[in-house]
Design a protein around this motif. Sequence first.
Motif, mmCIF file in Angstrom:
data_model
loop_
_atom_site.group_PDB
_atom_site.id
_atom_site.type_symbol
_atom_site.label_atom_id
_atom_site.label_comp_id
_atom_site.label_asym_id
_atom_site.label_seq_id
_atom_site.Cartn_x
_atom_site.Cartn_y
_atom_site.Cartn_z
ATOM 1 N N GLN A 55 0.730 -0.723 0.129
ATOM 2 C CA GLN A 55 -0.263 -0.150 -0.046
ATOM 3 C C GLN A 55 0.878 0.789 0.077
ATOM 4 O O GLN A 55 0.333 2.695 -0.252
ATOM 5 C CB GLN A 55 -1.139 0.010 1.123
ATOM 6 C CG GLN A 55 -1.788 -1.077 1.393
ATOM 7 C CD GLN A 55 -2.728 -1.617 2.500
ATOM 8 O OE1 GLN A 55 -3.161 -0.651 2.989
ATOM 9 N NE2 GLN A 55 -3.330 -2.711 2.482
ATOM 10 N N ASP A 66 -2.683 1.321 -5.179
ATOM 11 C CA ASP A 66 -4.075 1.147 -3.637
ATOM 12 C C ASP A 66 -4.272 0.205 -4.695
ATOM 13 O O ASP A 66 -4.353 -0.512 -5.493
ATOM 14 C CB ASP A 66 -5.400 1.991 -4.916
ATOM 15 C CG ASP A 66 -4.508 3.777 -4.861
ATOM 16 O OD1 ASP A 66 -4.422 3.577 -3.097
ATOM 17 O OD2 ASP A 66 -4.958 4.193 -5.007
ATOM 18 N N ARG A 87 -0.812 4.141 -6.192
ATOM 19 C CA ARG A 87 -1.571 5.825 -5.320
ATOM 20 C C ARG A 87 -1.859 6.859 -6.435
ATOM 21 O O ARG A 87 -0.795 7.138 -7.202
ATOM 22 C CB ARG A 87 -0.817 5.611 -4.075
ATOM 23 C CG ARG A 87 -0.888 4.730 -3.274
ATOM 24 C CD ARG A 87 -0.108 5.478 -1.915
ATOM 25 N NE ARG A 87 -0.634 5.917 -0.911
ATOM 26 C CZ ARG A 87 -1.283 5.785 0.126
ATOM 27 N NH1 ARG A 87 -1.372 4.698 0.349
ATOM 28 N NH2 ARG A 87 -1.330 6.856 0.418
#
Length: 268
Positions: free
Chosen positions: A160, A164, A192
């Motif tokens: 993470q 995502d 992300r």
Amino acid sequence: MQKKFGQNFLTSPDMRDKIIALLELVPGEEVWEVGPGLGAMTSGLLAAGASLTAFELDRGFISLLEGYFSEEKGKGTFRIVAGDVLKNWRKELDSCGKAADSIKLFGNLPYNIAATFIADTITCGVRFARCAFTVQREVADRMRARPGSKDNSSFSVLCQWLYDVKACVDLAPGCFWPRPNVASQAVLFTPRKEAVVVKDPRTFVRLVHALFAQRRKTLLNNIKPLLPPGLGADDVFSAAGINKGERAENLSVEEFAVLADTLFSLSS
């Protein structure tokens, strides 16, 4: 087939199509496939227009794949990297002349290498354009575990940190041959939207691993091996604004980043 390679083939055409669709392929895009096996997914990727590099360890499968896709190999849209992907993915990236963020990564990953391979790429700070993996459900749960969850681990934080993570397709054991003893899940990784930037990635990775080394211990106890002479743990936690009595599984990725940046700054 060789049991030591952990080979299980997805036999459902509908499920294969759903998972390939996760990559949102545009013709001509570079795709890496890990563990093509007999080439069922490979065929779908090539049909979608991928320029495909396949990583395969099994010599028998390599021979079959070269025959199946001889036309694509001749066109330059298909090639095989023989050997253990854990040992040769970085060499291939360094030599291929392409940036990782221009490559989409795909794989029905053998259960015995899934977490190791994915963690290896992330630990090296390599972020691909998009990833679609089929993995054991337990591994998928760890990939997307949230702070406070029993599944939250160093692997969760690393996944993470760069991506995502989204669970997309549930796969029962009956979707595979040979039938495994566990359920699987297709998971999508996308870069992300809000990047977690750290001052020194090596410090971040070392800190994440260290703080999860002994889960029952507090952050205060687990951080001690990382402290240089003269730097006290209380100083680090005070400057970071993080409770030293907390446990690693309760921290967010952002809090790990703050703590890593603080440790790096105070150690410099």
